[in-house]
Design a protein around this motif. Structure first.
Motif, PDB file in Angstrom:
ATOM      1  N   GLN A  15       0.823  -1.199   0.000  1.00 42.09           N
ATOM      2  CA  GLN A  15       0.000   0.000   0.000  1.00 42.09           C
ATOM      3  C   GLN A  15       0.857   1.249   0.000  1.00 42.09           C
ATOM      4  N   LYS A  16       0.258   2.336  -0.453  1.00 41.25           N
ATOM      5  CA  LYS A  16       0.989   3.601  -0.489  1.00 41.25           C
ATOM      6  C   LYS A  16       1.227   4.123   0.927  1.00 41.25           C
ATOM      7  N   LEU A  17       1.901   5.269   1.005  1.00 47.26           N
ATOM      8  CA  LEU A  17       2.356   5.747   2.314  1.00 47.26           C
ATOM      9  C   LEU A  17       1.233   6.354   3.164  1.00 47.26           C
ATOM     10  N   TYR A  18       0.327   7.102   2.550  1.00 42.57           N
ATOM     11  CA  TYR A  18      -0.715   7.766   3.346  1.00 42.57           C
ATOM     12  C   TYR A  18      -2.136   7.386   2.929  1.00 42.57           C
ATOM     13  N   CYS A  19      -2.265   6.331   2.091  1.00 40.99           N
ATOM     14  CA  CYS A  19      -3.595   5.844   1.723  1.00 40.99           C
ATOM     15  C   CYS A  19      -3.434   4.353   1.426  1.00 40.99           C
ATOM     16  N   ASP A  20      -4.560   3.648   1.206  1.00 37.48           N
ATOM     17  CA  ASP A  20      -4.387   2.211   0.988  1.00 37.48           C
ATOM     18  C   ASP A  20      -4.447   1.819  -0.487  1.00 37.48           C
ATOM     19  N   CYS A  21      -4.157   2.745  -1.370  1.00 35.36           N
ATOM     20  CA  CYS A  21      -4.075   2.402  -2.798  1.00 35.36           C
ATOM     21  C   CYS A  21      -2.932   1.411  -3.021  1.00 35.36           C
ATOM     22  N   PRO A  22      -3.117   0.476  -3.958  1.00 37.08           N
ATOM     23  CA  PRO A  22      -2.056  -0.494  -4.240  1.00 37.08           C
ATOM     24  C   PRO A  22      -0.842   0.152  -4.924  1.00 37.08           C
ATOM     25  N   ASN A  33      -4.773   3.323  -9.792  1.00 40.24           N
ATOM     26  CA  ASN A  33      -4.400   3.114  -8.386  1.00 40.24           C
ATOM     27  C   ASN A  33      -4.416   4.462  -7.655  1.00 40.24           C
ATOM     28  N   VAL A  34      -5.530   5.126  -7.651  1.00 35.99           N
ATOM     29  CA  VAL A  34      -5.562   6.478  -7.087  1.00 35.99           C
ATOM     30  C   VAL A  34      -6.794   6.695  -6.215  1.00 35.99           C
ATOM     31  N   CYS A  35      -6.686   7.706  -5.348  1.00 40.61           N
ATOM     32  CA  CYS A  35      -7.806   8.095  -4.488  1.00 40.61           C
ATOM     33  C   CYS A  35      -7.647   9.594  -4.198  1.00 40.61           C
ATOM     34  N   PRO A  36      -8.605  10.205  -3.492  1.00 43.55           N
ATOM     35  CA  PRO A  36      -8.474  11.649  -3.227  1.00 43.55           C
ATOM     36  C   PRO A  36      -7.171  12.020  -2.506  1.00 43.55           C
ATOM     37  N   VAL A  37      -6.640  11.106  -1.658  1.00 41.59           N
ATOM     38  CA  VAL A  37      -5.420  11.453  -0.914  1.00 41.59           C
ATOM     39  C   VAL A  37      -4.218  11.556  -1.848  1.00 41.59           C
ATOM     40  N   CYS A  38      -4.005  10.508  -2.671  1.00 43.55           N
ATOM     41  CA  CYS A  38      -2.778  10.521  -3.472  1.00 43.55           C
ATOM     42  C   CYS A  38      -2.916  11.357  -4.750  1.00 43.55           C
ATOM     43  N   THR A  39      -4.092  11.936  -4.967  1.00 46.08           N
ATOM     44  CA  THR A  39      -4.191  12.899  -6.064  1.00 46.08           C
ATOM     45  C   THR A  39      -4.365  14.317  -5.510  1.00 46.08           C
TER      46      THR A  39
HETATM   47 ZN   LIG Z   1      -4.493   6.793  -2.788  1.00 45.65          ZN
END
Ligand SMILES: [Zn+2]
Length: 454
Positions: A15-22, A33-39
């Motif tokens: 998982q990424k560092l601050y979200c659970d995206c793969p 592999n994105v979500c509001p946190v990593c974008t």
């Molecule tokens: Zn994410």
């Protein structure tokens, strides 16, 4: 000349560092592999830092002999800059987790954790945020290196340490490095965009030349950041340092700072893998092998592991040379990594014992190994299958007799004092036996053969 550098490598987490995206960004279609946190969406709330990633950084820092920052507040900072791959406008980077380390006489100033930005394609103007938020370890050295050659050697050792932990993403390497160079009394120039050890070597070599030439012309070397352009093997100005260095660092108010506890560090220390430079020293002492051979053995974690598995069953001195000269050669030839080989340590021990006990020749052993790396089989069976069974004494004597009878000229030459005629005869014996004879034994038999009179 003073050279220091920073290297970044991606940590192996799911998982990424601050979200659970793969984190399998290479296999996934762009921006999946994105979500509001990593974008970097407004209002998105990052999760606390990925614990596995933090542990990995602690382990790497320990391997580099760093002091771990225990009990103090470690803030995650926002480092601001403006680039399309960075949707939030800042990169999160921690204060040091490890400090004051050392590797091969080079100071390790600090080790910390960062997040990877996305991937921007300037030609198409597109960005893929799959990579955005993947944890990175950053290692910063002191400016202790003095030539491009030293940098090359040291970088190899450093990357090997990272690989040994098994905590960084394996091939193809995700290495990214920045380096800083200053010639005596001159300004510090930073070079970014280095992606390989070769790239680092070339960039520094070019930069040293450039700075020397400027000085010869009486011009001043300005303090700046330059980019290494891999295709042209030159460095080009990126920006002047004074302005760029103002990243306006602030602690990220969305992330609770970390505190590392001593008990965690102790647990990691107990469970962690032995660092390659320490292992090198230990295997030299423990098995009495040559330093140059030990260096080859530790070059791959799998190789030294296999060696240590079998070193108690066979003569380690013999085995270590065999690993260096034969096993590595065969693996290279078959384009295999030692981890991919499926034969068991017991099978390998058997093979080495057969060679060591002179049941087969070293050349035959190599043939057996070539088969073994392809299909793991009992080496004794392979010896039979390949028809490598050792010649009986009788068959060997017969072959010697035949060689002597068929080559009267060589015999006459030898008898008149030409020593090299004996080599010719030995070659003939090898031909007759289809390479199955032990060359040493052949020479011995020839020398004392009753039909040869010196
Ligand atoms: Zn994410």
């Amino acid at each position: 000349m003073k050279i220091g550098f920073e290297i970044h490598e991606q940590l192996m987490t799911d998982q990424k560092l601050y979200c659970d995206c793969p984190t399998n960004y290479r296999d996934a279609p762009p921006n999946t592999n994105v979500c509001p946190v990593c974008t970097g969406m407004p209002g998105a709330k990052p999760a606390p830092p990925n614990e596995r990633a933090i542990r990995a950084v602690i382990e790497i820092a320990l391997m580099l002999d760093c002091d771990i920052v225990i009990g103090d507040t470690i803030y995650i900072q926002r480092k601001h800059y403006d680039y399309p791959d960075l949707p939030s406008g800042y990169q999160r980077t921690s204060l040091p987790i490890g400090l004051n380390g050392e590797l091969k006489g080079v100071g390790i100033r600090e080790v910390h954790i960062e997040e990877d930005p996305g991937k921007y394609d300037p030609t198409l103007g597109t960005v893929d945020y799959n990579r955005s938020g993947i944890p990175l370890v950053e290692v910063v050295t002191d400016p202790d290196l003095k030539s491009p050659e030293e940098v090359r050697t040291f970088m190899r050792s450093l990357i090997r340490v990272l690989e040994y932990t098994g905590k960084v993403r394996p091939e193809p390497s995700t290495l990214r490095a920045d380096t800083n160079i200053s010639l005596e009394g001159g300004a510090r120039v930073e070079i970014k965009n280095i992606n390989s050890i070769k790239g680092a070597y070339r960039a520094i070599k070019y930069e040293v030349m450039r700075q020397k030439k400027l000085r010869e012309r009486g011009e001043e070397v300005v303090r700046e950041t330059r980019a290494y352009l891999e295709s042209q093997m030159v460095t080009a100005p990126m920006r002047t340092k004074e302005i760029a260095e103002d990243y306006r660092y602030i602690p990220d108010p969305d992330i609770f700072p970390m505190v590392i506890e001593e008990s965690l560090v102790e647990r990691i220390r107990e469970e962690m893998y032995e660092a390659p430079h320490l292992r090198e020293q230990r295997i030299i002492k423990e098995y009495g092998i040559e330093p140059s051979v030990a260096r080859v053995l530790i070059s791959e974690r799998g190789l030294v592991e296999l060696f240590e598995k079998i070193a108690k069953e066979v003569d380690p001195e013999f085995a270590s040379h065999w690993f260096k000269d034969i096993l590595k050669k065969v693996l290279n030839y078959e384009n295999l990594r030692v981890e991919e080989v499926e034969f068991t340590p017991t099978q390998l021990v058997k093979l080495l014992q057969m060679i060591d006990d002179d049941k087969i020749t070293p050349e035959q052993g190599e043939l057996v190994l070539r088969e073994m790396v392809k299909t793991p089989t009992d080496p004794e069976k392979l010896v039979k299958k390949l028809g490598l069974e050792k010649l009986s004494e009788k068959a060997l004597e017969k072959a010697v007799k035949k060689a002597i009878e068929e080559n009267p000229e060589a015999v006459a030459d030898y008898e008149s004092g030409k020593e090299e005629a004996l080599n010719f005869l030995a070659g003939k014996v090898m031909e007759i036996t289809e390479g199955r004879a032990n060359p040493r034994k052949v020479m011995e038999l020839l020398r004392k053969h009753p039909s040869l009179h010196v």
